[in-house]
Design a protein around this motif. Structure first.
Motif, PDB file in Angstrom:
ATOM      1  N   ARG A 571       0.832  -1.202   0.000  1.00 27.12           N
ATOM      2  CA  ARG A 571       0.000   0.000   0.000  1.00 27.12           C
ATOM      3  C   ARG A 571       0.870   1.257   0.000  1.00 27.12           C
ATOM      4  O   ARG A 571       0.605   2.205  -0.722  1.00 27.12           O
ATOM      5  CB  ARG A 571      -0.940  -0.009   1.209  1.00 27.12           C
ATOM      6  N   ARG A 575       1.075   4.031  -3.011  1.00 29.48           N
ATOM      7  CA  ARG A 575       0.774   5.449  -2.791  1.00 29.48           C
ATOM      8  C   ARG A 575       1.945   6.331  -3.181  1.00 29.48           C
ATOM      9  O   ARG A 575       1.774   7.426  -3.718  1.00 29.48           O
ATOM     10  CB  ARG A 575       0.417   5.670  -1.325  1.00 29.48           C
ATOM     11  N   LEU A 615     -13.709  11.247   1.957  1.00 24.72           N
ATOM     12  CA  LEU A 615     -12.963  10.128   2.533  1.00 24.72           C
ATOM     13  C   LEU A 615     -13.924   8.990   2.810  1.00 24.72           C
ATOM     14  O   LEU A 615     -14.968   9.180   3.446  1.00 24.72           O
ATOM     15  CB  LEU A 615     -12.290  10.563   3.832  1.00 24.72           C
ATOM     16  N   ARG A 617     -14.046   4.384   3.305  1.00 27.86           N
ATOM     17  CA  ARG A 617     -13.404   3.078   3.223  1.00 27.86           C
ATOM     18  C   ARG A 617     -13.687   2.464   1.858  1.00 27.86           C
ATOM     19  O   ARG A 617     -14.723   2.740   1.249  1.00 27.86           O
ATOM     20  CB  ARG A 617     -13.944   2.164   4.325  1.00 27.86           C
ATOM     21  N   ALA A 632     -11.646   9.531  -1.917  1.00 25.77           N
ATOM     22  CA  ALA A 632     -10.322   9.241  -1.376  1.00 25.77           C
ATOM     23  C   ALA A 632     -10.477   8.060  -0.430  1.00 25.77           C
ATOM     24  O   ALA A 632     -11.089   8.176   0.629  1.00 25.77           O
ATOM     25  CB  ALA A 632      -9.777  10.447  -0.627  1.00 25.77           C
ATOM     26  N   GLU A 633      -9.967   6.906  -0.834  1.00 26.14           N
ATOM     27  CA  GLU A 633     -10.120   5.717  -0.005  1.00 26.14           C
ATOM     28  C   GLU A 633      -9.227   5.826   1.222  1.00 26.14           C
ATOM     29  O   GLU A 633      -8.036   6.114   1.114  1.00 26.14           O
ATOM     30  CB  GLU A 633      -9.785   4.460  -0.799  1.00 26.14           C
ATOM     31  N   GLY A 634      -9.826   5.625   2.389  1.00 29.47           N
ATOM     32  CA  GLY A 634      -9.046   5.730   3.607  1.00 29.47           C
ATOM     33  C   GLY A 634      -9.887   5.507   4.834  1.00 29.47           C
ATOM     34  O   GLY A 634     -11.077   5.187   4.751  1.00 29.47           O
ATOM     35  N   ASP A 638      -5.933   5.031   9.636  1.00 33.99           N
ATOM     36  CA  ASP A 638      -4.847   4.889   8.665  1.00 33.99           C
ATOM     37  C   ASP A 638      -4.273   6.266   8.353  1.00 33.99           C
ATOM     38  O   ASP A 638      -4.775   6.987   7.494  1.00 33.99           O
ATOM     39  CB  ASP A 638      -5.387   4.234   7.391  1.00 33.99           C
ATOM     40  N   ASP A 640      -1.665   7.324   6.749  1.00 38.69           N
ATOM     41  CA  ASP A 640      -1.220   7.560   5.371  1.00 38.69           C
ATOM     42  C   ASP A 640      -2.393   7.950   4.479  1.00 38.69           C
ATOM     43  O   ASP A 640      -2.280   8.834   3.626  1.00 38.69           O
ATOM     44  CB  ASP A 640      -0.537   6.309   4.815  1.00 38.69           C
ATOM     45  N   SER A 641      -3.510   7.275   4.647  1.00 36.33           N
ATOM     46  CA  SER A 641      -4.668   7.594   3.808  1.00 36.33           C
ATOM     47  C   SER A 641      -5.214   8.983   4.137  1.00 36.33           C
ATOM     48  O   SER A 641      -5.691   9.697   3.248  1.00 36.33           O
ATOM     49  CB  SER A 641      -5.763   6.542   3.985  1.00 36.33           C
ATOM     50  N   ALA A 645      -5.559  12.108   1.587  1.00 39.39           N
ATOM     51  CA  ALA A 645      -6.872  12.707   1.375  1.00 39.39           C
ATOM     52  C   ALA A 645      -6.840  14.220   1.531  1.00 39.39           C
ATOM     53  O   ALA A 645      -7.504  14.951   0.783  1.00 39.39           O
ATOM     54  CB  ALA A 645      -7.885  12.095   2.343  1.00 39.39           C
TER      55      ALA A 645
END
Length: 880
Positions: A571, A575, A615, A617, A632-634, A638, A640-641, A645
């Motif tokens: 992941r 990214r 944002l 999941r 924005a997947e996150g 998390d 980093d996500s 975002a």
């Protein structure tokens, strides 16, 4: 079927429809309130949570129509059908880790019409049938109408298997035809008597579990020592894929099979089942075989008209030793099936749970990975005035590793369905040849010796290999009999000590004992539901994707740690390699877009034409994706996500919250503040941040007073970080909100299970509604007990307003205050409940809201618009 108008037929069908709707219910209604899932439903829910979801358990039902089709009449018929049968409008949320049935209010089921050429129909039908359902939101039936021309149409209805089975499809098709015929007649519909309720079936099944000990004892004795059938698979392939190969049967074969059955007091199904055993025995050389077959619970009169999932699995294990001709195999399979039917009320899940480690082999493969059946004639709609024929819609999925089937219409043939991740194509074709040979031989002379194929290349290939993956047994509690070190999962040697220790901690917390790095999940007492919970905790801790199925496959702490670390690395690398999307000028990041507040915020921003990044999941991304919304997947857990975002956006509305993990909430706020670039930042806080003030009227920004809940303390800490990072008057807005009401699934859950849940559930069940004692409000001395509230739409207006005109500190978003007595009275009225309101001298922890809060700076925006008063909001939430 004639396409000409037939008034007499329509009137007759209308009479049938009214007669059906006015029939007496098959079973007396049981208590209202939350109902458990049936054992079969729980299996479906577990498969969804384990990660084997998608289209695997979708049930498509398509019909080609020729004539003057009326989509609006079908929509009316579907709406009436779903309103009458509760299983078709039930969702499956989770409370305390366990799913329950929540029946939604009746809703209109639309029929979507698409103009399409006939040659495009297969693709469009397959795409629609493969769209996943959300069990928590409610897998309502979907209807698609493909209009090929004025006189040619295709209609597809798609259900989820958790709500329907094969027997239900026949009921649904018949009732839809009746309702469709009645719809053009117009007029006021006559009152309908309720159909049997699936919740009553589930309660009855669960209540009877305690009396199944004798049946469980039988199955444990009968299956002792059984092992999954060894078949050559393709480990690592995509699970659940289904391929079908077939062979035509010579004319007269089916008639010969029926004659053989009559001679041995057996049905055609029993004959086909015996042929499946004989084919597998001939190819593998194994005489100890287990095949699973479906059994219905509709033998009881009370459930014959029930729409829902009313099936069970019977694991059949006949004695095939020494049998050399088909007649002998048929007699033994017939006797085995009759004995199994006497114990058919024992849910298969309970059998697997009782078997424990014996339900799987050393590699973790389930006991029942093979099934067999005679396929019934396809169900199709029979609508008046039209020629109707069924249309096959292939999902390309397989629930078992191997299925052997006999089809009698339109042409007799035998089929082998297989999952290529569990069975390779060469072996599947050898099995098809063996199955066809047995059927043809049995139809000619059951006493003839069985074809000898044990020495064929396929027979040699089938020896000593294993069927991999989750079949039906894989959804129930199970265990393996061998340490996972022998599997030598790739990469597990490289797992760090810290990651392995973290997984051990999760195992210890959920399994009740602390394993070593090689401790096997199954041998520690793990099962499928615990696998889901393990995955949830590890996913939150590592911030990496993980499913319950991963836990079942990588069963030791060391193997799971290696898998998680590898996914974290992948992941991060993905990214780093992927440039951040360039946000459009003025882009607003919205967290919590899938929640009740966030959904209204997205709607408000869309109305203003603002560019939005939401944002979400990965599994929830489809809920927020739309025109003008960049997903924005996150996840809050998390970092980093979150950094990805917030990168490049101009504004932030932070509405997401875990509610239960203060440390995650505060860490998420810190990450968002570190990554923001410029522009205003709006934080959705809570009146819980005020704690328990000593004054009755609480103004904006009043000092917080102890005691504060952990939730309120986390909100207060997030507020402090925001105001320190941005400074008062520099674009920061803290909006403290109370209970939020409005028509959204998440908000409905808060109504039914939050602070108001006890009142709602009591009124729903007709029990006394017990209210907490009122308290005197200084300085007026008024006795009052209630809560502040705000409509989600009004709160969204406030939040969007603060983007352009920051509050520069703390403001309240209060729509009004409602006393518990008047709230309870309105619930009782809306639910048409016989409940009585009773005061209680004892305090109710969730209902001690005796403060009133002033909304000063934003009062004008909070003035209720039509439909935003609290009574209208509650009514809309109850309607669903």
């Amino acid at each position: 079927m004639s396409t000409a108008p037939d008034t007499a037929r329509q009137e007759a069908l209308l009479a049938r429809a009214r007669g059906r709707r006015n029939c007496a219910p098959a079973a007396a209604p049981a208590a209202d309130g939350p109902a458990p899932l049936s054992h079969a439903q729980h299996r479906m829910w577990l498969m969804d949570r384990l990660g084997q979801d998608g289209a695997l358990y979708n049930v498509p039902f398509a019909t080609r129509l020729r004539g003057a089709f009326q989509p609006e009449a079908l929509a009316e018929a579907l709406t009436g059908l779903v309103g009458r049968h509760t299983a078709l409008r039930t969702r499956y949320p989770v409370r305390d880790g366990e799913p329950y049935q929540d029946v939604l209010p009746p809703v209109r089921i639309p029929v979507r019409t698409v103009r399409a050429a006939p040659e495009d129909a297969p693709r469009l039908l397959r795409e629609e049938a493969q769209r996943p359902f959300d069990l928590a939101a409610g897998p309502l039936p979907r209807a698609l109408h493909l209009r090929h021309s004025a006189e040619e149409h295709t209609v597809l209805l798609t259900f989820h298997h958790i709500a329907i089975d094969g027997g239900s499809l026949d009921l649904v098709a018949a009732e839809l035809a009746d309702r469709y015929a009645a719809a053009p007649a117009g007029g006021e519909p006559e009152p309908e008597q309720p159909a049997p309720r699936y919740a009553d079936f589930a309660r009855a099944e669960r209540a009877g579990s305690a009396g199944l000990e004798a049946g469980l004892a039988y199955w444990c004795r009968h299956l002792a020592g059984a092992r999954p059938l060894a078949l050559p698979g393709r480990p690592g392939g995509k699970r659940g894929e289904g391929r079908v190969i077939g062979a035509a049967l010579p004319p007269g074969t089916v008639e010969g099979l029926r004659a053989a059955g009559r001679a041995h007091r057996a049905t055609l199904f029993t004959v086909a089942l015996a042929a499946a055993f004989a084919a597998l025995r001939s190819v593998t050389g194994e005489e100890d075989l287990v095949i699973g077959c479906a059994s219905s619970h509709r033998d009881r009169a009370a459930w014959r008209e029930l729409v829902g999932l009313c099936v069970n699995t019977l694991p059949l294990r006949p004695d095939l030793s020494g049998a050399r001709d088909f007649a002998t195999v048929l007699d033994r399979v017939r006797d085995e099936l009759l004995t199994a039917q006497r114990h058919r009320q024992v849910p298969f899940d309970l059998i697997v749970e009782r078997l424990g480690a014996a339900a799987r082999d050393a590699a973790g493969n389930p006991l029942v990975g093979v099934t067999a059946d005679v396929l019934p004639e396809p169900v199709c709609l029979r609508l008046p005035g039209m020629a109707c024929e069924p249309v096959e819609v292939s999902l390309g999925t397989a629930k078992f590793g191997l299925g052997l089937f006999v089809e009698t219409v339109p042409e007799p043939r035998c089929l082998v369905q297989y999952d290529p991740a569990r069975l390779d194509e060469a072996a599947a074709r050898e099995l098809l040849s063996a199955f066809a040979a047995v059927l043809v031989s049995a139809a000619g002379d059951p006493a003839r010796a069985l074809p000898a194929m044990a020495g064929s290349p396929a027979g040699n290939a089938l020896a000593g290999t294993a069927l991999t993956g989750e079949a039906l047994a894989g959804t129930a509690p199970a265990a393996a009999g061998q340490d996972a070190r022998e599997q030598n999962t790739p990469g597990q040697e490289g797992a760090s000590a810290g990651a392995t220790a973290a997984v051990i901690e999760v195992f210890a917390g959920l399994l009740g004992q602390r394993p070593g790095p090689e401790g096997d999940f199954f041998l520690l007492g793990g099962h499928s539901l615990l696998a889901v919970r393990v995955a949830d905790r590890l996913r939150e801790r590592f911030g990496a994707p993980l499913t319950g199925l991963d836990v079942l496959e990588h069963r030791t702490p060391r193997a799971l740690a290696a898998l998680l670390e590898e996914r974290v690395r992948r992941r991060s690398a993905a990214r780093a390699a992927r440039p951040a999307p360039a946000a459009r000028a003025g882009t607003v990041l919205v967290t919590g877009g899938t929640g009740g507040v966030g959904a209204f915020v997205l709607r408000e921003l869309a109305a203003l034409g603002r560019p939005v990044r939401a944002l979400a999941r990965p599994e929830s991304a489809h809920l927020v994706a739309g025109d003008g919304v960049e997903v924005a997947e996150g996840d809050l857990a998390d970092p980093d996500s979150l950094r990805a975002a917030v990168r490049g956006v101009d504004f932030v509305i932070h509405a997401a919250c875990t509610f239960t993990s203060p440390e995650v909430d505060t860490a998420a706020m810190r990450t968002l503040l570190e990554g923001r670039r410029r522009g205003s930042f709006v934080f959705v806080s809570s009146v819980d941040a005020y704690g328990r003030p000593s004054v009755a009227e609480v103004g904006e920004g009043a000092p917080s007073e102890e005691p504060l809940s952990s939730y309120g303390r986390a909100k207060l800490e997030c507020e402090r970080m925001l105001l320190e990072a941005m400074g008062a008057g520099d674009g920061a807005s803290v909006v403290r909100a109370p209970i939020v009401w409005g028509p959204h699934d998440r908000l409905r859950d808060q109504l039914r299970w939050g602070a108001t849940g006890a009142l709602y559930q009591a009124a729903l069940a007709g029990d006394p509604v017990v209210l907490p004692p009122a308290g005197a409000l200084p300085p007026s001395g008024e006795d009052w007990s209630g809560a502040p509230w705000v409509h989600a739409a009004a709160l969204a207006r406030v939040l969007v307003h603060c983007l352009q005109r920051p509050a520069g500190g703390v403001v309240n978003a209060i729509g009004g205050h409602v006393g518990w007595a008047e709230f309870a009275a309105e619930l009782i009225r809306l639910l048409d409940s016989p409940s009585e309101i009773r005061p209680s001298p004892e305090a109710a922890p969730g209902l001690l809201h005796r403060h009133r809060y002033r909304a000063e700076a934003l009062a004008e925006l909070l003035v209720p618009r039509p439909g935003e008063d609290w009574r209208s909001a509650i009514a809309a939430m109850l309607r669903g």
